[in-house]
Scaffold this motif. Structure first.
Motif, PDB file in Angstrom:
ATOM      1  N   ARG A   3       0.833  -1.197   0.000  1.00 20.72           N
ATOM      2  CA  ARG A   3       0.000   0.000   0.000  1.00 20.72           C
ATOM      3  C   ARG A   3       0.866   1.244   0.000  1.00 20.72           C
ATOM      4  O   ARG A   3       1.699   1.424   0.866  1.00 20.72           O
ATOM      5  N   ASN A   4       0.644   2.105  -0.953  1.00 21.87           N
ATOM      6  CA  ASN A   4       1.314   3.385  -1.045  1.00 21.87           C
ATOM      7  C   ASN A   4       0.579   4.350  -0.123  1.00 21.87           C
ATOM      8  O   ASN A   4      -0.644   4.423  -0.132  1.00 21.87           O
ATOM      9  N   SER A   5       1.310   5.126   0.666  1.00 22.19           N
ATOM     10  CA  SER A   5       0.663   6.020   1.634  1.00 22.19           C
ATOM     11  C   SER A   5      -0.143   7.115   0.959  1.00 22.19           C
ATOM     12  O   SER A   5      -1.055   7.682   1.558  1.00 22.19           O
ATOM     13  N   ALA A   6       0.160   7.448  -0.313  1.00 15.50           N
ATOM     14  CA  ALA A   6      -0.591   8.485  -1.024  1.00 15.50           C
ATOM     15  C   ALA A   6      -1.916   7.954  -1.570  1.00 15.50           C
ATOM     16  O   ALA A   6      -2.801   8.732  -1.911  1.00 15.50           O
ATOM     17  N   GLU A   7      -2.054   6.637  -1.649  1.00 13.64           N
ATOM     18  CA  GLU A   7      -3.280   6.043  -2.161  1.00 13.64           C
ATOM     19  C   GLU A   7      -4.384   6.126  -1.113  1.00 13.64           C
ATOM     20  O   GLU A   7      -4.128   6.099   0.086  1.00 13.64           O
ATOM     21  N   ASN A   8      -5.608   6.239  -1.580  1.00 13.20           N
ATOM     22  CA  ASN A   8      -6.761   6.336  -0.694  1.00 13.20           C
ATOM     23  C   ASN A   8      -7.396   4.955  -0.532  1.00 13.20           C
ATOM     24  O   ASN A   8      -8.130   4.503  -1.404  1.00 13.20           O
ATOM     25  N   TRP A   9      -7.095   4.292   0.584  1.00 15.98           N
ATOM     26  CA  TRP A   9      -7.593   2.949   0.869  1.00 15.98           C
ATOM     27  C   TRP A   9      -8.771   3.000   1.823  1.00 15.98           C
ATOM     28  O   TRP A   9      -8.809   3.810   2.739  1.00 15.98           O
ATOM     29  N   GLY A  10      -9.718   2.098   1.590  1.00 22.22           N
ATOM     30  CA  GLY A  10     -10.851   1.923   2.487  1.00 22.22           C
ATOM     31  C   GLY A  10     -11.120   0.440   2.659  1.00 22.22           C
ATOM     32  O   GLY A  10     -10.323  -0.394   2.223  1.00 22.22           O
ATOM     33  N   THR A  11     -12.255   0.135   3.287  1.00 20.83           N
ATOM     34  CA  THR A  11     -12.645  -1.264   3.479  1.00 20.83           C
ATOM     35  C   THR A  11     -14.123  -1.433   3.160  1.00 20.83           C
ATOM     36  O   THR A  11     -14.914  -0.503   3.304  1.00 20.83           O
ATOM     37  N   VAL A  12     -14.477  -2.642   2.740  1.00 17.28           N
ATOM     38  CA  VAL A  12     -15.871  -2.964   2.451  1.00 17.28           C
ATOM     39  C   VAL A  12     -16.644  -2.997   3.767  1.00 17.28           C
ATOM     40  O   VAL A  12     -16.265  -3.708   4.701  1.00 17.28           O
ATOM     41  N   ALA A  13     -17.715  -2.211   3.828  1.00 14.21           N
ATOM     42  CA  ALA A  13     -18.556  -2.182   5.024  1.00 14.21           C
ATOM     43  C   ALA A  13     -19.733  -3.145   4.888  1.00 14.21           C
ATOM     44  O   ALA A  13     -20.146  -3.773   5.865  1.00 14.21           O
ATOM     45  N   SER A  14     -20.281  -3.259   3.684  1.00 14.44           N
ATOM     46  CA  SER A  14     -21.365  -4.215   3.442  1.00 14.44           C
ATOM     47  C   SER A  14     -21.461  -4.494   1.949  1.00 14.44           C
ATOM     48  O   SER A  14     -21.025  -3.697   1.122  1.00 14.44           O
ATOM     49  N   ILE A  15     -22.054  -5.638   1.639  1.00 17.05           N
ATOM     50  CA  ILE A  15     -22.236  -6.025   0.243  1.00 17.05           C
ATOM     51  C   ILE A  15     -23.591  -6.712   0.105  1.00 17.05           C
ATOM     52  O   ILE A  15     -23.927  -7.594   0.883  1.00 17.05           O
ATOM     53  N   ARG A  16     -24.368  -6.247  -0.856  1.00 22.00           N
ATOM     54  CA  ARG A  16     -25.685  -6.804  -1.148  1.00 22.00           C
ATOM     55  C   ARG A  16     -25.817  -6.906  -2.661  1.00 22.00           C
ATOM     56  O   ARG A  16     -26.160  -5.922  -3.322  1.00 22.00           O
ATOM     57  N   GLY A  17     -25.488  -8.077  -3.203  1.00 25.53           N
ATOM     58  CA  GLY A  17     -25.522  -8.254  -4.650  1.00 25.53           C
ATOM     59  C   GLY A  17     -24.466  -7.387  -5.302  1.00 25.53           C
ATOM     60  O   GLY A  17     -23.283  -7.496  -5.003  1.00 25.53           O
ATOM     61  N   SER A  18     -24.892  -6.495  -6.186  1.00 28.71           N
ATOM     62  CA  SER A  18     -23.940  -5.617  -6.868  1.00 28.71           C
ATOM     63  C   SER A  18     -23.779  -4.270  -6.169  1.00 28.71           C
ATOM     64  O   SER A  18     -23.050  -3.411  -6.656  1.00 28.71           O
ATOM     65  N   VAL A  19     -24.441  -4.092  -5.025  1.00 33.14           N
ATOM     66  CA  VAL A  19     -24.315  -2.856  -4.248  1.00 33.14           C
ATOM     67  C   VAL A  19     -23.306  -3.076  -3.122  1.00 33.14           C
ATOM     68  O   VAL A  19     -23.478  -3.952  -2.284  1.00 33.14           O
ATOM     69  N   ILE A  20     -22.244  -2.266  -3.136  1.00 27.21           N
ATOM     70  CA  ILE A  20     -21.190  -2.391  -2.134  1.00 27.21           C
ATOM     71  C   ILE A  20     -21.014  -1.055  -1.436  1.00 27.21           C
ATOM     72  O   ILE A  20     -20.868  -0.024  -2.095  1.00 27.21           O
ATOM     73  N   ASP A  21     -21.055  -1.075  -0.107  1.00 28.35           N
ATOM     74  CA  ASP A  21     -20.752   0.115   0.694  1.00 28.35           C
ATOM     75  C   ASP A  21     -19.319  -0.017   1.195  1.00 28.35           C
ATOM     76  O   ASP A  21     -18.913  -1.089   1.653  1.00 28.35           O
ATOM     77  N   ALA A  22     -18.555   1.072   1.084  1.00 32.51           N
ATOM     78  CA  ALA A  22     -17.159   1.057   1.521  1.00 32.51           C
ATOM     79  C   ALA A  22     -16.873   2.257   2.402  1.00 32.51           C
ATOM     80  O   ALA A  22     -17.378   3.357   2.155  1.00 32.51           O
ATOM     81  N   ARG A  23     -16.071   2.031   3.441  1.00 38.02           N
ATOM     82  CA  ARG A  23     -15.725   3.079   4.405  1.00 38.02           C
ATOM     83  C   ARG A  23     -14.307   3.564   4.135  1.00 38.02           C
ATOM     84  O   ARG A  23     -13.376   2.769   4.034  1.00 38.02           O
ATOM     85  N   PHE A  24     -14.160   4.886   4.007  1.00 37.84           N
ATOM     86  CA  PHE A  24     -12.867   5.536   3.769  1.00 37.84           C
ATOM     87  C   PHE A  24     -12.623   6.542   4.886  1.00 37.84           C
ATOM     88  O   PHE A  24     -13.169   7.640   4.856  1.00 37.84           O
ATOM     89  N   PRO A  25     -11.803   6.191   5.887  1.00 34.82           N
ATOM     90  CA  PRO A  25     -11.608   7.072   7.043  1.00 34.82           C
ATOM     91  C   PRO A  25     -10.805   8.343   6.745  1.00 34.82           C
ATOM     92  O   PRO A  25     -10.991   9.348   7.407  1.00 34.82           O
ATOM     93  N   LYS A  26      -9.916   8.320   5.741  1.00 33.33           N
ATOM     94  CA  LYS A  26      -9.076   9.496   5.466  1.00 33.33           C
ATOM     95  C   LYS A  26      -9.788  10.528   4.606  1.00 33.33           C
ATOM     96  O   LYS A  26      -9.919  11.682   4.984  1.00 33.33           O
TER      97      LYS A  26
END
Length: 91
Positions: A3-26
């Motif tokens: 992971r490059n520190s300049a890249e904006n990383w998040g995590t998957v919070a939920s997934i329902r079929g083709s709908v994905i919610d992702a959390r990005f704290p920065k």
């Protein structure tokens, strides 16, 4: 996965079929930005709305099999881009 520190990383919070919610704290990806989701970054999704100050809702453009809660999500920093050549002009 490095992971490059300049890249904006998040995590998957939920997934329902083709709908994905992702959390990005920065910082929150912009609407229409492309996300690469999963350990191999094989799922491509487009941000369609901001749910709150840290969470975006996306629509997957590829099959979502194998993605789960907590998997990484990378903001590409831009929208979906399609190359256009002379053969496609005027169509």
């Amino acid at each position: 996965m490095k992971r490059n520190s300049a890249e904006n990383w998040g995590t998957v919070a939920s997934i329902r079929g083709s709908v994905i919610d992702a959390r990005f704290p920065k910082r929150l990806p912009e609407i229409t930005h492309l996300l690469e989701i999963g350990r191999e970054r094989g799922i491509i999704a487009e941000v369609v709305t901001h749910l709150n100050a840290e969470t975006v809702r996306t629509i997957a453009l590829t099959p979502t099999g194998g993605v789960g809660h907590g998997d990484p999500a990378l903001d590409s920093g831009g929208p979906l881009m399609v190359p256009v050549g002379e053969q496609l002009l005027g169509r």
